[in-house]
Design an enzyme around this catalytic site. Sequence first.
Site, PDB file in Angstrom:
ATOM      1  N   GLY A  31      -8.683   0.829   0.308  1.00 46.67           N
ATOM      2  CA  GLY A  31      -7.632   1.536   1.030  1.00 46.67           C
ATOM      3  C   GLY A  31      -6.446   1.907   0.163  1.00 46.67           C
ATOM      4  O   GLY A  31      -6.525   1.871  -1.061  1.00 46.67           O
ATOM      5  N   TYR A  32      -5.354   2.263   0.816  1.00 57.70           N
ATOM      6  CA  TYR A  32      -4.161   2.813   0.169  1.00 57.70           C
ATOM      7  C   TYR A  32      -4.602   3.983  -0.712  1.00 57.70           C
ATOM      8  O   TYR A  32      -4.350   4.001  -1.926  1.00 57.70           O
ATOM      9  CB  TYR A  32      -3.413   1.740  -0.628  1.00 57.70           C
ATOM     10  CG  TYR A  32      -1.907   1.951  -0.542  1.00 57.70           C
ATOM     11  CD1 TYR A  32      -1.240   1.723   0.650  1.00 57.70           C
ATOM     12  CD2 TYR A  32      -1.177   2.402  -1.627  1.00 57.70           C
ATOM     13  CE1 TYR A  32       0.122   1.944   0.762  1.00 57.70           C
ATOM     14  CE2 TYR A  32       0.188   2.635  -1.533  1.00 57.70           C
ATOM     15  CZ  TYR A  32       0.831   2.398  -0.339  1.00 57.70           C
ATOM     16  OH  TYR A  32       2.188   2.617  -0.230  1.00 57.70           O
ATOM     17  N   LEU A  33      -5.293   4.906  -0.049  1.00 57.27           N
ATOM     18  CA  LEU A  33      -6.020   5.955  -0.759  1.00 57.27           C
ATOM     19  C   LEU A  33      -5.084   6.915  -1.488  1.00 57.27           C
ATOM     20  O   LEU A  33      -4.029   7.285  -0.980  1.00 57.27           O
ATOM     21  CB  LEU A  33      -6.881   6.733   0.236  1.00 57.27           C
ATOM     22  CG  LEU A  33      -7.866   5.884   1.052  1.00 57.27           C
ATOM     23  CD1 LEU A  33      -8.658   6.780   2.004  1.00 57.27           C
ATOM     24  CD2 LEU A  33      -8.803   5.089   0.149  1.00 57.27           C
ATOM     25  N   HIS A  34      -5.500   7.281  -2.688  1.00 53.12           N
ATOM     26  CA  HIS A  34      -4.763   8.273  -3.475  1.00 53.12           C
ATOM     27  C   HIS A  34      -5.732   9.360  -3.905  1.00 53.12           C
ATOM     28  O   HIS A  34      -6.930   9.306  -3.576  1.00 53.12           O
ATOM     29  CB  HIS A  34      -4.067   7.598  -4.674  1.00 53.12           C
ATOM     30  CG  HIS A  34      -4.977   6.710  -5.467  1.00 53.12           C
ATOM     31  ND1 HIS A  34      -6.050   7.196  -6.186  1.00 53.12           N
ATOM     32  CD2 HIS A  34      -5.010   5.361  -5.628  1.00 53.12           C
ATOM     33  CE1 HIS A  34      -6.675   6.198  -6.767  1.00 53.12           C
ATOM     34  NE2 HIS A  34      -6.073   5.056  -6.440  1.00 53.12           N
ATOM     35  N   HIS A  37      -9.198   8.337  -5.177  1.00 56.31           N
ATOM     36  CA  HIS A  37     -10.192   8.051  -4.141  1.00 56.31           C
ATOM     37  C   HIS A  37     -10.718   9.353  -3.534  1.00 56.31           C
ATOM     38  O   HIS A  37     -11.902   9.485  -3.265  1.00 56.31           O
ATOM     39  CB  HIS A  37      -9.572   7.232  -2.992  1.00 56.31           C
ATOM     40  CG  HIS A  37      -9.141   5.848  -3.369  1.00 56.31           C
ATOM     41  ND1 HIS A  37      -7.822   5.465  -3.412  1.00 56.31           N
ATOM     42  CD2 HIS A  37      -9.860   4.753  -3.713  1.00 56.31           C
ATOM     43  CE1 HIS A  37      -7.743   4.192  -3.744  1.00 56.31           C
ATOM     44  NE2 HIS A  37      -8.962   3.732  -3.940  1.00 56.31           N
ATOM     45  N   GLN A  61     -12.474 -11.063  -4.182  1.00 56.59           N
ATOM     46  CA  GLN A  61     -12.315 -10.580  -5.554  1.00 56.59           C
ATOM     47  C   GLN A  61     -10.911 -10.828  -6.116  1.00 56.59           C
ATOM     48  O   GLN A  61     -10.590 -10.382  -7.205  1.00 56.59           O
ATOM     49  CB  GLN A  61     -12.720  -9.111  -5.672  1.00 56.59           C
ATOM     50  CG  GLN A  61     -11.794  -8.112  -5.000  1.00 56.59           C
ATOM     51  CD  GLN A  61     -12.409  -6.728  -4.961  1.00 56.59           C
ATOM     52  OE1 GLN A  61     -13.370  -6.465  -4.246  1.00 56.59           O
ATOM     53  NE2 GLN A  61     -11.864  -5.800  -5.737  1.00 56.59           N
ATOM     54  N   GLY A 147     -15.309   5.072  -9.470  1.00 54.67           N
ATOM     55  CA  GLY A 147     -14.451   5.767 -10.436  1.00 54.67           C
ATOM     56  C   GLY A 147     -14.621   5.204 -11.841  1.00 54.67           C
ATOM     57  O   GLY A 147     -14.777   3.994 -12.024  1.00 54.67           O
ATOM     58  N   LYS A 149     -12.336   4.931 -13.891  1.00 55.67           N
ATOM     59  CA  LYS A 149     -11.163   4.121 -14.249  1.00 55.67           C
ATOM     60  C   LYS A 149     -11.537   2.641 -14.256  1.00 55.67           C
ATOM     61  O   LYS A 149     -11.079   1.883 -15.104  1.00 55.67           O
ATOM     62  CB  LYS A 149     -10.033   4.366 -13.259  1.00 55.67           C
ATOM     63  CG  LYS A 149      -8.737   3.787 -13.714  1.00 55.67           C
ATOM     64  CD  LYS A 149      -7.888   3.389 -12.557  1.00 55.67           C
ATOM     65  CE  LYS A 149      -7.255   2.077 -12.866  1.00 55.67           C
ATOM     66  NZ  LYS A 149      -7.140   1.250 -11.667  1.00 55.67           N
TER      67      LYS A 149
HETATM   68  O1  PAF Z   1     -12.690  -0.652  -6.745  1.00 58.22           O
HETATM   69  C1  PAF Z   1     -12.364  -1.161  -5.647  1.00 58.22           C
HETATM   70  O2  PAF Z   1     -11.485  -0.664  -4.924  1.00 58.22           O
HETATM   71  C2  PAF Z   1     -13.039  -2.443  -5.181  1.00 58.22           C
HETATM   72  O3  PAF Z   1     -13.304  -3.281  -6.253  1.00 58.22           O
HETATM   73  C3  PAF Z   1     -14.333  -2.200  -4.360  1.00 58.22           C
HETATM   74  C4  PAF Z   1     -15.394  -1.486  -5.183  1.00 58.22           C
HETATM   75  C5  PAF Z   1     -13.991  -1.348  -3.145  1.00 58.22           C
HETATM   76  C6  PAF Z   1     -14.901  -3.517  -3.868  1.00 58.22           C
HETATM   77  O4  PAF Z   1     -14.014  -4.192  -3.041  1.00 58.22           O
END
Ligand code: PAF
Length: 281
Positions: A31-34, A37, A61, A147, A149
């Site tokens: 989320g918090y899409l930019h 994404h 994670q 991505g 990145k």
């Molecule tokens: O790259 C991310 O935003 C996260 O590591 C992912 C792939 C969504 C897994 O939670």
Amino acid sequence: MQVISTVNEMQTCANDLRNAGRKIAFVPTMGYLHEGHLSLVRKARESGDVVVVSIFVNPTQFGPSEDLDKYPRNLDKDLEACESEGVDYVFAPPTSEMYPSGYSTFVNEESLSGPMCGKSRPAFFRGVCTVLTKLFNIVKPHVAVFGQKDAQQAAVVKHMVKDLNLELEIVVAPTVREADGLAMSSRNSYLKPFQRQDAVQIHKALQKGAAIYESGIDNIDRILAEIIHHLSTVRRLRVIYAEAVDLETMKPLRTRVEKGHTLIATAVWCDEIRLIDNIIL
Ligand code: PAF
């Protein structure tokens, strides 16, 4: 656009789509899409005929002293962005849906996850591999887009998909940068203007390394030394790592650049904000 929050509903929907012969392209996100994404969403649109985006800040994670609690979130804005990109389904489950009480199964990739981010964030790839295995079983995509990145993440995921015989294709899309070169990241929202000025130097340092290579010097030590020197002259930056590895295997490269296969990746602290970036030589 349909927003789904339960595993059951998402699986039923994925089964129906597959039975109708639709090709599901998936973009997993926290989320918090930019714009970065959204470029993955556009890539997904090219790769399939139904686009599913997941929005889930995955607790497994994050290490105990990391930024899980303050990780930026804005579901309403994310849903607006998905809607205007023509996303078909958003899967946004609560944590209890993904990790109900008593949850105890994890997926560990044990080679490519070792160096770089794996060393400095020991829980990270275990959490990523676990949540992605679950998401792949829930969303049942034919294609998933990541991505560049997060180059090590992309390599680990590709390898996991191969090792576990998962039936999907992993597509890696180029890094999207701000006008000043800063790689787009949800964590950039933590940067105050004075920190951002320094953060821009991460890309500048990598570009310096690339310039040296383009001038005919292919000695990896020399290129890394230039990058580390540049980063170390920037007031708020502290280098966590700057390494050259094979783009696919993540094995350290010690001597010469292997054209098209050499990933130069770095992670730095910009004050208390952890940022990563990379280039391929
Ligand atoms: O790259 C991310 O935003 C996260 O590591 C992912 C792939 C969504 C897994 O939670």
